[in-house]
Design a protein around this motif. Structure first.
Motif, short mmCIF file in Angstrom:
data_model
loop_
_atom_site.label_atom_id
_atom_site.label_comp_id
_atom_site.label_asym_id
_atom_site.label_seq_id
_atom_site.Cartn_x
_atom_site.Cartn_y
_atom_site.Cartn_z
N GLU A 78 0.85 -1.18 0.00
CA GLU A 78 0.00 0.00 0.00
C GLU A 78 0.89 1.23 0.00
N ARG A 79 0.68 2.12 -0.96
CA ARG A 79 1.46 3.35 -1.16
C ARG A 79 2.98 3.07 -1.25
N PRO A 80 3.37 2.18 -2.19
CA PRO A 80 4.80 1.90 -2.33
C PRO A 80 5.56 3.06 -2.96
N ARG A 81 6.76 3.29 -2.47
CA ARG A 81 7.71 4.27 -3.01
C ARG A 81 9.08 3.63 -2.94
N ALA A 95 6.80 5.47 -7.61
CA ALA A 95 5.76 5.60 -6.59
C ALA A 95 4.43 5.18 -7.22
N ALA A 96 3.52 4.69 -6.38
CA ALA A 96 2.20 4.28 -6.86
C ALA A 96 1.24 4.21 -5.68
N LEU A 110 2.92 -2.47 -10.14
CA LEU A 110 2.42 -1.23 -9.53
C LEU A 110 1.15 -0.80 -10.26
N TRP A 111 0.21 -0.21 -9.52
CA TRP A 111 -0.99 0.33 -10.17
C TRP A 111 -1.54 1.48 -9.35
N GLY A 112 -2.31 2.33 -10.03
CA GLY A 112 -2.90 3.50 -9.39
C GLY A 112 -1.93 4.67 -9.33
N SER A 113 -2.01 5.58 -10.29
CA SER A 113 -1.15 6.77 -10.34
C SER A 113 0.33 6.41 -10.24
N VAL A 114 0.77 5.54 -11.11
CA VAL A 114 2.16 5.11 -11.12
C VAL A 114 3.04 6.21 -11.72
N GLU A 115 4.17 6.45 -11.08
CA GLU A 115 5.15 7.39 -11.61
C GLU A 115 6.53 6.77 -11.49
N VAL A 116 7.26 6.71 -12.60
CA VAL A 116 8.62 6.20 -12.65
C VAL A 116 9.48 7.32 -13.22
N VAL A 124 7.86 8.31 -16.76
CA VAL A 124 6.62 7.68 -17.21
C VAL A 124 5.59 7.87 -16.12
N ARG A 125 4.38 8.21 -16.53
CA ARG A 125 3.21 8.17 -15.64
C ARG A 125 2.23 7.21 -16.29
N ALA A 126 1.69 6.30 -15.48
CA ALA A 126 0.86 5.24 -16.06
C ALA A 126 -0.19 4.78 -15.07
N GLU A 127 -1.19 4.06 -15.59
CA GLU A 127 -2.20 3.44 -14.73
C GLU A 127 -1.62 2.20 -14.06
N GLN A 128 -0.73 1.49 -14.79
CA GLN A 128 -0.16 0.24 -14.28
C GLN A 128 1.23 0.09 -14.87
#
Length: 178
Positions: A78-81, A95-96, A110-116, A124-128
């Motif tokens: 939950e809320r990984p960074r 982060a996601a 990762l899912w939900g507002s993913v940012e790499v 990259v910003r992605a859903e998953q």
């Protein structure tokens, strides 16, 4: 008064230990064949480090909560960074909202507002997104690479985002000086 409470707690633990040792232990029933809907272990506020087969650190993640299911060999985050560590030494932040680590394939999903983020102009910003073996695969993406901003259905890239392939419904836009 604080020492009195501490002495009382120690005495209580000692009494319980002695009294429990006098009784025979119970036999624990065998685990159920069907997996439990609840995790076997949940950890709050944690740091997990992943390594490759040679023992080199390849990722590190902190999460608000980690629910471990040993039977499935998975940990739900939950809320990984955290950070991915590329073979060339570059650090890539991520982060996601949610994540999952699968021990069987050493994969992080990762899912939900993913940012790499590999660099200020390479992200990259992605859903998953899924990280496995120094590769990143993402779905429903916005991708910044230098002065190009792209939107696509999917992205396949090395973890540093230096080499990337956009797939399906790709739209490119030149970005001025940002």
């Amino acid at each position: 008064m604080g020492h009195g409470i501490l002495r009382g707690a120690v005495a209580l633990v000692a009494v319980l230990a002695v009294s429990c040792a006098a009784y025979p232990t119970e036999t624990v029933p065998a685990a159920r064949a069907t997996p439990s809907p609840r995790p076997l272990l949940e950890i709050r506020g944690s740091r997990i480090v992943g390594t490759d087969p040679e023992g080199r650190r390849v990722w590190e993640v902190e999460a608000a909560s980690v629910a471990v299911d040993a039977t499935q060999r998975r940990a739900r985050l939950e809320r990984p960074r955290g950070m991915f560590f590329a073979a060339d030494g570059q650090t890539v932040r991520f982060a996601a909202a949610f994540g999952e680590y699968g021990a069987d394939r050493r994969r992080i999903r990762l899912w939900g507002s993913v940012e790499v983020v590999a660099a200020h102009d390479r992200w990259v910003r992605a859903e998953q997104a899924t990280y496995e073996a120094d590769r990143l695969v993402a779905r429903s993406v916005r991708f910044r690479w230098g002065r190009l901003l792209a939107r696509a259905d999917a992205l396949e890239a090395d973890v540093t985002l230096r080499r990337a392939r956009l797939v399906g419904n790709v739209r490119l836009e030149a970005v001025e000086g940002r």
